[in-house]
Write a protein that holds these residues in place. Structure first.
Motif, mmCIF file in Angstrom:
data_model
loop_
_atom_site.group_PDB
_atom_site.id
_atom_site.type_symbol
_atom_site.label_atom_id
_atom_site.label_comp_id
_atom_site.label_asym_id
_atom_site.label_seq_id
_atom_site.Cartn_x
_atom_site.Cartn_y
_atom_site.Cartn_z
ATOM 1 N N ILE A 1 -10.499 2.833 -1.042
ATOM 2 C CA ILE A 1 -9.083 3.035 -0.714
ATOM 3 C C ILE A 1 -8.210 2.244 -1.683
ATOM 4 C CG2 ILE A 1 -7.306 2.694 1.046
ATOM 5 C CD1 ILE A 1 -9.483 3.149 3.173
ATOM 6 N N GLU A 2 -8.583 1.015 -1.914
ATOM 7 C CA GLU A 2 -7.813 0.141 -2.809
ATOM 8 C C GLU A 2 -7.770 0.699 -4.229
ATOM 9 O OE1 GLU A 2 -8.264 -4.372 -4.689
ATOM 10 O OE2 GLU A 2 -9.333 -3.825 -2.832
ATOM 11 N N TRP B 1 -0.599 6.999 1.664
ATOM 12 C CA TRP B 1 -1.912 7.629 1.744
ATOM 13 C C TRP B 1 -3.048 6.617 1.841
ATOM 14 C CZ3 TRP B 1 -4.936 6.045 -2.223
ATOM 15 C CH2 TRP B 1 -4.294 5.667 -3.416
ATOM 16 N N GLN B 2 -2.766 5.332 1.657
ATOM 17 C CA GLN B 2 -3.788 4.302 1.798
ATOM 18 C C GLN B 2 -3.867 3.736 3.208
ATOM 19 O OE1 GLN B 2 -2.229 1.989 -1.631
ATOM 20 N NE2 GLN B 2 -4.321 2.029 -2.409
ATOM 21 N N ASN B 3 -3.012 4.210 4.089
ATOM 22 C CA ASN B 3 -3.000 3.748 5.475
ATOM 23 C C ASN B 3 -4.137 4.406 6.257
ATOM 24 O OD1 ASN B 3 -1.892 4.560 8.408
ATOM 25 N ND2 ASN B 3 -1.129 2.528 7.865
ATOM 26 N N ASP B 4 -4.875 3.617 7.027
ATOM 27 C CA ASP B 4 -6.038 4.139 7.752
ATOM 28 C C ASP B 4 -5.693 5.322 8.648
ATOM 29 O OD1 ASP B 4 -7.484 2.166 6.527
ATOM 30 O OD2 ASP B 4 -8.166 1.186 8.375
ATOM 31 N N LEU C 1 -10.328 10.418 -1.347
ATOM 32 C CA LEU C 1 -10.748 9.764 -0.102
ATOM 33 C C LEU C 1 -11.230 10.769 0.935
ATOM 34 C CD1 LEU C 1 -7.902 7.081 0.185
ATOM 35 C CD2 LEU C 1 -10.281 6.724 -0.549
ATOM 36 N N HIS D 1 -13.305 0.937 2.938
ATOM 37 C CA HIS D 1 -12.741 -0.377 2.636
ATOM 38 C C HIS D 1 -13.784 -1.281 1.975
ATOM 39 C CE1 HIS D 1 -8.698 -0.231 4.271
ATOM 40 N NE2 HIS D 1 -9.149 0.358 5.377
ATOM 41 N N GLU E 1 0.831 -1.197 0.000
ATOM 42 C CA GLU E 1 0.000 0.000 0.000
ATOM 43 C C GLU E 1 0.867 1.249 0.000
ATOM 44 O OE1 GLU E 1 -0.735 0.840 4.776
ATOM 45 O OE2 GLU E 1 -2.353 -0.070 3.613
ATOM 46 N N GLU E 2 0.314 2.311 -0.554
ATOM 47 C CA GLU E 2 0.958 3.612 -0.471
ATOM 48 C C GLU E 2 0.702 4.203 0.913
ATOM 49 O OE1 GLU E 2 2.788 4.925 -2.758
ATOM 50 O OE2 GLU E 2 2.303 3.772 -4.563
#
Length: 249
Positions: A231-232, A13-16, A195, A226, A10-11
């Motif tokens: 996000i994906e 910015w994709q982290n919760d 997002l 999710h 994941e990038e």
């Protein structure tokens, strides 16, 4: 390094946690006005845009604005349309020259001295009003076309100002990649911006929520993002109907 990067899957910015922290900075902090008890703001009614231009190619300006407005509508679910009647409008988008900037501020925002810091520092201006329920009810955007072009920020002004008026009013250099980052080279909405907009108009958040309430509700927002695979797939979905795609950039 390459192997470990792919292994993470994941990038950043994709982290919760990063998405939540970015949202708190952009939605609940203010750039030019200190707010001790910030609250979440957003629109609860359809947006009607009034377009005015006395500078440059008005048809091109309206075309670019229209494409981006419909992109925002697609992301947020908000109804965003144009009106030729200023009495029906709730966002006024004014393209003018730098020499006429303060006159337009007086006409559409108010006393220039009350926003002198923004006038001195910003290339283009956005201003909004809200009601007691923290619903945004009116906004104004003023873009000095000649000055924005000199600074190579003409497209940035169109994209950033109206996006901020949806309820993401702050800038932060801690949020990347994003149009809300003043040192970023992004002219178009990033996957993270997509997002943040999806989160802002999530049914799990309400206008008037404070920092504590927003943090408490945000796990549900993330769960929804999710579940919908937003996000994906943000990097692909942010391009659908986008100004970047429209211009072939």
């Amino acid at each position: 390094m390459l192997a470990s990067s792919f292994a993470l899957g994941e990038e950043r910015w994709q982290n919760d946690a990063y998405i939540q922290d970015s949202f708190m900075k952009i939605a609940l902090e203010r750039e030019y006005k200190e707010t001790k008890h910030p609250k979440l703001i957003r629109w609860a009614t359809p947006i009607k845009l009034f377009f005015e231009s006395d500078s440059g190619d008005a048809n091109l300006q309206k075309e670019l604005l229209s494409v981006h407005a419909q992109h925002l509508s697609y992301i947020t679910g908000l109804s965003i349309d144009f009106t030729d009647d200023p009495k029906q409008a709730n966002i006024f988008v004014i393209f003018t020259n730098y020499d006429n900037l303060e006159n337009k501020v007086r006409q559409y925002i108010g006393d220039p001295e009350k926003i002198r810091t923004a006038l001195n520092e910003a290339i283009c201006l956005g201003n909004f009003r809200r009601n007691r329920n923290y619903e945004i009810t009116r906004g104004s955007i003023i873009i000095p076309v000649d000055y924005a072009r000199i600074k190579a920020r003409f497209l940035d002004c169109i994209v950033e100002e109206i996006t901020q008026l949806l309820g993401l009013p702050n800038d932060s250099n801690d949020v990347f990649p994003s149009i809300f980052n003043d040192v970023s080279i992004d002219s178009y909405l990033s996957p993270l911006d997509y997002l943040l907009l999806k989160a802002l108009y999530s049914p799990h958040l309400k206008p008037g929520m404070d920092v504590t309430q927003t943090r408490a509700a945000f796990p549900k927002v993330l769960a929804e993002l999710h579940a919908n695979k937003d996000i994906e797939n943000a990097a692909q979905r942010v391009q659908k109907h986008s100004l970047k795609t429209y211009l072939g950039d």
